[in-house]
Scaffold this motif. Structure first.
Motif, PDB file in Angstrom:
ATOM      1  N   CYS A 277       0.880  -1.223  -0.040  1.00 36.08           N
ATOM      2  CA  CYS A 277      -0.044   0.109  -0.017  1.00 36.08           C
ATOM      3  C   CYS A 277       0.861   1.117   0.064  1.00 36.08           C
ATOM      4  O   CYS A 277       1.904   1.331   0.307  1.00 36.08           O
ATOM      5  CB  CYS A 277      -0.877   0.142   1.140  1.00 36.08           C
ATOM      6  SG  CYS A 277      -0.282   0.259   2.755  1.00 36.08           S
ATOM      7  N   TRP A 360       3.208   3.799  -6.857  1.00 33.54           N
ATOM      8  CA  TRP A 360       2.553   4.888  -5.945  1.00 33.54           C
ATOM      9  C   TRP A 360       3.445   6.261  -6.184  1.00 33.54           C
ATOM     10  O   TRP A 360       4.528   6.025  -6.168  1.00 33.54           O
ATOM     11  CB  TRP A 360       2.744   4.533  -4.550  1.00 33.54           C
ATOM     12  CG  TRP A 360       1.723   3.707  -4.157  1.00 33.54           C
ATOM     13  CD1 TRP A 360       1.809   2.000  -3.808  1.00 33.54           C
ATOM     14  CD2 TRP A 360       0.136   3.644  -3.763  1.00 33.54           C
ATOM     15  NE1 TRP A 360       1.023   1.589  -3.215  1.00 33.54           N
ATOM     16  CE2 TRP A 360      -0.095   2.318  -3.337  1.00 33.54           C
ATOM     17  CE3 TRP A 360      -0.624   4.534  -3.967  1.00 33.54           C
ATOM     18  CZ2 TRP A 360      -1.558   1.907  -3.308  1.00 33.54           C
ATOM     19  CZ3 TRP A 360      -1.890   4.441  -3.636  1.00 33.54           C
ATOM     20  CH2 TRP A 360      -2.435   3.117  -3.477  1.00 33.54           C
ATOM     21  N   VAL A 414      -4.702   2.831   1.388  1.00 34.17           N
ATOM     22  CA  VAL A 414      -4.379   1.533   2.037  1.00 34.17           C
ATOM     23  C   VAL A 414      -4.731   0.103   1.410  1.00 34.17           C
ATOM     24  O   VAL A 414      -4.515  -0.813   1.766  1.00 34.17           O
ATOM     25  CB  VAL A 414      -5.560   1.562   3.202  1.00 34.17           C
ATOM     26  CG1 VAL A 414      -5.227   2.418   4.233  1.00 34.17           C
ATOM     27  CG2 VAL A 414      -7.054   1.583   2.732  1.00 34.17           C
ATOM     28  N   ARG A 415      -5.031   0.668   0.119  1.00 38.14           N
ATOM     29  CA  ARG A 415      -5.192  -0.570  -0.921  1.00 38.14           C
ATOM     30  C   ARG A 415      -3.845  -1.348  -1.275  1.00 38.14           C
ATOM     31  O   ARG A 415      -2.803  -0.850  -1.537  1.00 38.14           O
ATOM     32  CB  ARG A 415      -5.650  -0.055  -2.110  1.00 38.14           C
ATOM     33  CG  ARG A 415      -7.359   0.343  -1.821  1.00 38.14           C
ATOM     34  CD  ARG A 415      -8.051  -0.759  -1.629  1.00 38.14           C
ATOM     35  NE  ARG A 415      -9.722  -0.218  -1.556  1.00 38.14           N
ATOM     36  CZ  ARG A 415     -10.224  -0.082  -0.638  1.00 38.14           C
ATOM     37  NH1 ARG A 415      -9.604  -0.507   0.590  1.00 38.14           N
ATOM     38  NH2 ARG A 415     -11.435   0.298  -0.505  1.00 38.14           N
ATOM     39  N   ARG A 416      -4.110  -2.680  -1.010  1.00 38.15           N
ATOM     40  CA  ARG A 416      -3.000  -3.597  -1.436  1.00 38.15           C
ATOM     41  C   ARG A 416      -3.436  -4.662  -2.484  1.00 38.15           C
ATOM     42  O   ARG A 416      -2.433  -5.403  -2.711  1.00 38.15           O
ATOM     43  CB  ARG A 416      -2.438  -4.121  -0.214  1.00 38.15           C
ATOM     44  CG  ARG A 416      -2.104  -3.421   0.895  1.00 38.15           C
ATOM     45  CD  ARG A 416      -1.068  -4.021   1.807  1.00 38.15           C
ATOM     46  NE  ARG A 416      -1.385  -5.102   2.469  1.00 38.15           N
ATOM     47  CZ  ARG A 416      -0.459  -5.945   3.318  1.00 38.15           C
ATOM     48  NH1 ARG A 416       0.628  -5.495   3.207  1.00 38.15           N
ATOM     49  NH2 ARG A 416      -0.995  -7.085   3.895  1.00 38.15           N
ATOM     50  N   SER A 420       0.406  -3.112  -7.012  1.00 37.91           N
ATOM     51  CA  SER A 420       1.037  -1.828  -6.769  1.00 37.91           C
ATOM     52  C   SER A 420       2.245  -2.222  -6.276  1.00 37.91           C
ATOM     53  O   SER A 420       2.619  -2.812  -5.340  1.00 37.91           O
ATOM     54  CB  SER A 420       0.221  -1.135  -5.954  1.00 37.91           C
ATOM     55  OG  SER A 420      -0.163  -1.896  -4.565  1.00 37.91           O
TER      56      SER A 420
END
Length: 429
Positions: A277, A360, A414-416, A420
């Motif tokens: 994340c 990111w 918070v996305r995993r 990514s």
């Protein structure tokens, strides 16, 4: 270059073939099951891509009668959260397949008859390109669902090419202005527009994404246990979610294993780390004495040509991606080791900016100066100003039709479950 109708039809069919591959790989019970509350059942995505195609190509561009107006509300992503979709009276797998086939027949008939210069929505084939990209985006979402499903492996692909251990270190990106965004790409979406000049100071950027070995060093150094490296929000999330390693990593004695599409194997050290994340990426960067790039820094590293001073469509030039340039389109089911695509490097020697892992950035999601909604606010504008960070570059699951040097993605920090990763930058001393 504006695609002709044969190219557009081929792109529509290529996208549909990938959708079929992802949905035919499992049985009907798997299709209707929700494999994670973060994801829709695969059968929802299957019918949703058809419903969007019906709304835009059949009804809007073609002016045709609705095929299934009664199901519009079921496949409106804004009316039903993903976690709630299994409880809806969705089309069953057979009905969904019949529906999307019927819509496609009508859409191809519309394509055959429409003039691609009669109004902005179809200029350059934009509406058709928007639907191609939409289906490919959902194909990547379905691929992420496959990664989350339990059970025997159902997807196969050749391994990516080998890497090159000489690709390491940092590249200098000189200071000065460059053109960010685009006014000319016929299928660019509204958030990629308009082109505008951004002036940046010089900076150093990692020539490759952070690898599994590099990230494991952060873990071994106690990075998950030391709040010095984390933002306040990041540390709170790390504690609340119990994060100790990237998603799908499992300790095995003194080593790490990784579960990928139902198969468990040791980590490949020089493969870009994936399924981290934003908060994890940010903590690693601070631990390493660096930071995450801004979106503008990422795009300058990816597009700016120091010889001509202009911004290219891709790091290697304006030609579309070939298999020698980047790891895209689910051709492989993993990021390629660092250095695997020397032909895809930028003029300043930055590798794997396109494909492998979404990267990111530190930038919040917003429109560019002069942003204008086109053709609907729900694609980009409604998300501006929310709790989102920008990701760039695409992943091994992103199709070339939905990836270019200007393409912008965004998600919650918070996305995993998405594919990514990241790379770091630092200012000149």
């Amino acid at each position: 270059m504006t695609p002709d109708k044969n190219v557009i039809a081929a792109e529509l069919e290529r996208s549909r073939a990938r959708t079929a591959l992802l949905t035919d790989a499992v049985d009907d019970d798997d299709l209707v099951q929700q494999h994670s509350p973060l994801m829709s059942p695969l059968v929802w995505d299957l019918a949703h891509v058809g419903n969007q195609e019906e709304l835009w190509l059949v009804r809007d561009v073609g002016g045709r009668e609705p095929v299934r107006q009664d199901i519009d509300h079921l496949y409106d992503a804004f009316k039903h959260a993903r976690r709630d979709r299994p409880a809806l009276p969705l089309l069953d797998p057979a009905e969904a397949r019949r529906y999307i086939a019927q819509v496609r027949d009508k859409a191809l008939d519309v394509l055959d008859r429409v003039r691609l210069d009669e109004r902005p929505l179809v200029a350059g084939g934009f509406a058709f390109g928007m639907i191609v990209q939409h289906e490919q985006q959902h194909d990547e979402t379905m691929l992420a669902t496959h990664q989350l499903r339990a059970g025997e492996p159902v997807l196969t692909a050749a391994p990516p090419p080998p890497g090159d251990r000489r690709v390491r270190g940092e590249a200098l990106i000189p200071g000065g202005p460059f053109t960010m965004g685009t006014d000319t790409d016929p299928w660019a979406l509204d958030n990629e527009r308009p082109a505008h000049v951004v002036d940046l100071p010089a900076f150093l950027i990692d020539v490759a994404p952070v690898t599994n070995a590099g990230y494991a060093a952060f873990i071994d150094a106690g990075g998950y246990d030391d709040p010095r490296w984390w933002s306040a929000k990041g540390w709170a999330h790390r504690q609340e979610a119990g994060l100790t390693a990237p998603l799908h990593w499992f300790p095995d004695g003194g080593a790490w294993l990784y579960r990928r599409f139902g198969r468990v194997s040791p980590l490949i050290p020089d493969e870009p780390v994936v399924h981290v994340c934003f908060h994890e990426a940010e903590a690693y960067a601070k631990w390493a004495g660096k930071r995450l790039p801004t979106e503008a820094e990422w795009e300058k590293a990816a597009r700016w040509d120091p010889e001509t001073g202009r911004s290219r469509r891709y790091p290697w030039g304006d030609d579309p991606p070939g298999p020698q340039h980047a790891n895209l389109g689910q051709r492989h089911l993993a990021p390629a080791p660092v250095g695997a695509y020397p032909a895809g490097a930028s003029p300043l020697g930055v590798h794997q900016l396109i494909g492998d892992v979404w990267e990111w950035t530190s930038t919040d999601w917003h429109g560019y100066p002069g942003f204008r909604v086109f053709p609907y606010a729900e694609y980009s504008e409604v998300f501006f100003g929310g709790d989102y960070k920008v990701l760039r570059g695409g992943s091994f699951g992103t199709d070339a039709a939905a990836c270019r040097g200007t393409f912008r993605n965004w998600d919650h920090p918070v996305r995993r479950q998405i594919f990514s990763g990241f790379r770091c930058v630092r200012e000149l001393a």
